[in-house]
Design a protein around this motif. Sequence first.
Motif, PDB file in Angstrom:
ATOM      1  N   GLY A 169     -11.371  18.334 -29.366  1.00  0.00           N
ATOM      2  CA  GLY A 169     -10.271  17.786 -30.147  1.00  0.00           C
ATOM      3  C   GLY A 169      -9.402  18.828 -30.809  1.00  0.00           C
ATOM      4  O   GLY A 169      -8.392  18.481 -31.433  1.00  0.00           O
ATOM      5  N   LYS A 170      -9.781  20.091 -30.699  1.00  0.00           N
ATOM      6  CA  LYS A 170      -9.011  21.158 -31.346  1.00  0.00           C
ATOM      7  C   LYS A 170      -8.190  21.983 -30.344  1.00  0.00           C
ATOM      8  O   LYS A 170      -7.506  22.923 -30.740  1.00  0.00           O
ATOM      9  CB  LYS A 170      -9.956  22.091 -32.106  1.00  0.00           C
ATOM     10  CG  LYS A 170     -10.742  21.397 -33.210  1.00  0.00           C
ATOM     11  CD  LYS A 170     -11.697  22.371 -33.902  1.00  0.00           C
ATOM     12  CE  LYS A 170     -12.522  21.672 -34.974  1.00  0.00           C
ATOM     13  NZ  LYS A 170     -13.474  22.607 -35.639  1.00  0.00           N
ATOM     14  N   ASP A 171      -8.264  21.648 -29.066  1.00  0.00           N
ATOM     15  CA  ASP A 171      -7.550  22.414 -28.046  1.00  0.00           C
ATOM     16  C   ASP A 171      -6.038  22.222 -28.172  1.00  0.00           C
ATOM     17  O   ASP A 171      -5.552  21.084 -28.310  1.00  0.00           O
ATOM     18  CB  ASP A 171      -7.994  21.966 -26.649  1.00  0.00           C
ATOM     19  CG  ASP A 171      -9.451  22.266 -26.376  1.00  0.00           C
ATOM     20  OD1 ASP A 171      -9.840  23.436 -26.472  1.00  0.00           O
ATOM     21  OD2 ASP A 171     -10.195  21.312 -26.067  1.00  0.00           O
ATOM     22  N   GLU A 172      -5.322  23.317 -28.127  1.00  0.00           N
ATOM     23  CA  GLU A 172      -3.870  23.243 -28.085  1.00  0.00           C
ATOM     24  C   GLU A 172      -3.430  22.925 -26.652  1.00  0.00           C
ATOM     25  O   GLU A 172      -4.056  23.364 -25.684  1.00  0.00           O
ATOM     26  CB  GLU A 172      -3.249  24.562 -28.533  1.00  0.00           C
ATOM     27  CG  GLU A 172      -3.422  24.850 -30.015  1.00  0.00           C
ATOM     28  CD  GLU A 172      -2.727  23.806 -30.885  1.00  0.00           C
ATOM     29  OE1 GLU A 172      -1.600  23.416 -30.532  1.00  0.00           O
ATOM     30  OE2 GLU A 172      -3.330  23.384 -31.885  1.00  0.00           O
ATOM     31  N   PRO A 173      -2.350  22.162 -26.485  1.00  0.00           N
ATOM     32  CA  PRO A 173      -1.923  21.808 -25.120  1.00  0.00           C
ATOM     33  C   PRO A 173      -1.358  23.011 -24.381  1.00  0.00           C
ATOM     34  O   PRO A 173      -0.696  23.873 -24.963  1.00  0.00           O
ATOM     35  CB  PRO A 173      -0.850  20.746 -25.367  1.00  0.00           C
ATOM     36  CG  PRO A 173      -0.305  21.066 -26.729  1.00  0.00           C
ATOM     37  CD  PRO A 173      -1.485  21.571 -27.523  1.00  0.00           C
ATOM     38  N   LEU A 174      -1.626  23.052 -23.085  1.00  0.00           N
ATOM     39  CA  LEU A 174      -0.982  24.049 -22.243  1.00  0.00           C
ATOM     40  C   LEU A 174       0.468  23.663 -21.971  1.00  0.00           C
ATOM     41  O   LEU A 174       1.345  24.527 -21.876  1.00  0.00           O
ATOM     42  CB  LEU A 174      -1.732  24.191 -20.913  1.00  0.00           C
ATOM     43  CG  LEU A 174      -3.157  24.748 -20.981  1.00  0.00           C
ATOM     44  CD1 LEU A 174      -3.791  24.741 -19.588  1.00  0.00           C
ATOM     45  CD2 LEU A 174      -3.161  26.148 -21.560  1.00  0.00           C
ATOM     46  N   PHE A 175       0.704  22.331 -21.854  1.00  0.00           N
ATOM     47  CA  PHE A 175       2.045  21.837 -21.554  1.00  0.00           C
ATOM     48  C   PHE A 175       2.265  20.525 -22.298  1.00  0.00           C
ATOM     49  O   PHE A 175       1.312  19.813 -22.616  1.00  0.00           O
ATOM     50  CB  PHE A 175       2.228  21.607 -20.053  1.00  0.00           C
ATOM     51  CG  PHE A 175       1.880  22.798 -19.212  1.00  0.00           C
ATOM     52  CD1 PHE A 175       2.730  23.892 -19.152  1.00  0.00           C
ATOM     53  CD2 PHE A 175       0.694  22.841 -18.494  1.00  0.00           C
ATOM     54  CE1 PHE A 175       2.412  25.003 -18.395  1.00  0.00           C
ATOM     55  CE2 PHE A 175       0.377  23.942 -17.726  1.00  0.00           C
ATOM     56  CZ  PHE A 175       1.227  25.033 -17.679  1.00  0.00           C
ATOM     57  N   THR A 176       3.539  20.215 -22.552  1.00  0.00           N
ATOM     58  CA  THR A 176       3.905  18.932 -23.156  1.00  0.00           C
ATOM     59  C   THR A 176       4.887  18.213 -22.247  1.00  0.00           C
ATOM     60  O   THR A 176       5.648  18.848 -21.503  1.00  0.00           O
ATOM     61  CB  THR A 176       4.540  19.116 -24.542  1.00  0.00           C
ATOM     62  OG1 THR A 176       5.714  19.933 -24.431  1.00  0.00           O
ATOM     63  CG2 THR A 176       3.562  19.781 -25.510  1.00  0.00           C
TER      64      THR A 176
END
Length: 550
Positions: free
Chosen positions: A201-208
């Motif tokens: 739940g703490k992972d930053e997105p690679l793409f949006t």
Amino acid sequence: MLGMLMVLLCLSAGAMLGVRGEDPYLFFTWNITYGTLSPLGVPQQVILINNEFPGPVINSTSNNNIVVNVFNNLDEPFLITWTGVQQRKNSWQDGVLGTNCPVPPRSNFTYRFQVKDQIGSYMYYPSTGMHRAAGAFGGLHINSRLLIPVPYADPEDDYTVIIHDWYTKSHSSLRKFLDSGRSIGRPEGVLINGKVAKGDGKDEPLFTMKPGKTYKYRICNTGLKTSLNFRIQGHPLKLVEMEGSHVQQNLYESLDVHVGQCYGVLVTADQEPKDYYMVASTRFTKTVLTSKGIIRYINGKGPATSEIAEAPVGWAWSLNQFRSFRWNLTASAARPNPQGSFHYGAINITRTIKLVSSASRSGGKLRYALNGVSHVDPPTPLKLAEYYGVADKVFKYDVIPDDPPAKIGEIVSQPNVLNLTFRTFVEIILENPEKSIQTYHLAGHSFFAVGVEPGTWTPEKRKNYNLLDAVSRNTVPVFPKSWAAILLTFDNAGMWNLRSEMWERTYLGQQLYISVLSPERSLRDEYNIPDNALLCGVVKGLPKPPSYVI
């Protein structure tokens, strides 16, 4: 009258400038350094480009001139190769040990090349030692010029996805394994853009992605030896391009991306606005290793679900997927003419070369070969030896037969160079009698991958070739105990590398070079040696040969 004369002179000067104007230049300065990162949770030495891992994306347009000044701050020689970029008339910039002296530590070299009449998704990576295992790899985009129509609407954004099998051992340790006669074994994990999502739940997105919008993802496998299956939760992949060719736009739930390959797909954000996983899993390995990365809908709510689809099983699935790839014959290419106007199936073959892979542990050391010869890079790059007229002191041409015997004897280690006639249409058969998949790449050219089948190749197999819409590309997989056939015109003068993309195999000899000499020393066919070319081996200190002229 004087005013009219001045106007005419200005118009004339403008016309002359227009005729002499060059295509745009893109300039890059890259600092190659070591760094410490923990891609799999274990601190280890990696190779950075401008402190980036993976390296920066080169975003270019067809016909751009690219200038990359590479400063080698490592403690050993270094080269970068531009995989898939055809380097028209310019093997001097290919960045492999058969054409270039490596850049010494604490020095620099400037690559200069034009992405002439090309489009597509490509990659770059180090070609010296086992540096590819540590980093300095990344994506290279060549976009269509505005005047050339593309067979799909402009995407909302263009994303690069670098997938890579990963070892926690250093590149120098892996090299010692190979030098001592051992294999590097299996990877410890898989990376997506240098990372692995933890799923906490703490992972930053690679793409949006914005809901309702369509995005282009360029997926490249820069790894060492492992085919990877790529997929995105809940989102089909519309394949639109591979290695420089527009293809028929089929939908796939997942794609097998073999080592050295790049695919361009369209993904539409038409699902519930939340997070989703992109997934890369190893193929044809005893233990399946899986990596995930987050794609986030803008203003979406909710984490990605933990359930992800399993990777396909077996290589027959991958073979069938390969057979589904077809060239888009109605789309324009990098030039304003239909791709399908080149009727390759109607051209007479002038030479057939059959290359059979083999492995040996003679003397306790592992080596790989093609037609019984395991390539060794001499201290003098092959291209330099040829250009300076001292090839006979460095290597021999055609040390392997075009049609090897059914049983290949003991492997011999030496430079392996084929001599091909300029502008001839050639058939190359790649045969894999082993139990593992292989992938091959040819520099400087695109080829038509007309057939991939189980078993051994015979001339009768030609009746099964796809002579209409095989994809023009620069890599081809060869499945276990199978063969692949490619057709191409060797119309690009230079010294070009044909190699296994499994870098362990390449390092241990499963590669060769193809010399394509123009009968005239002319700039129409090949560029002169660059003024900044590094010299080494027997050519160091020799007088420069006469320059080519038009």
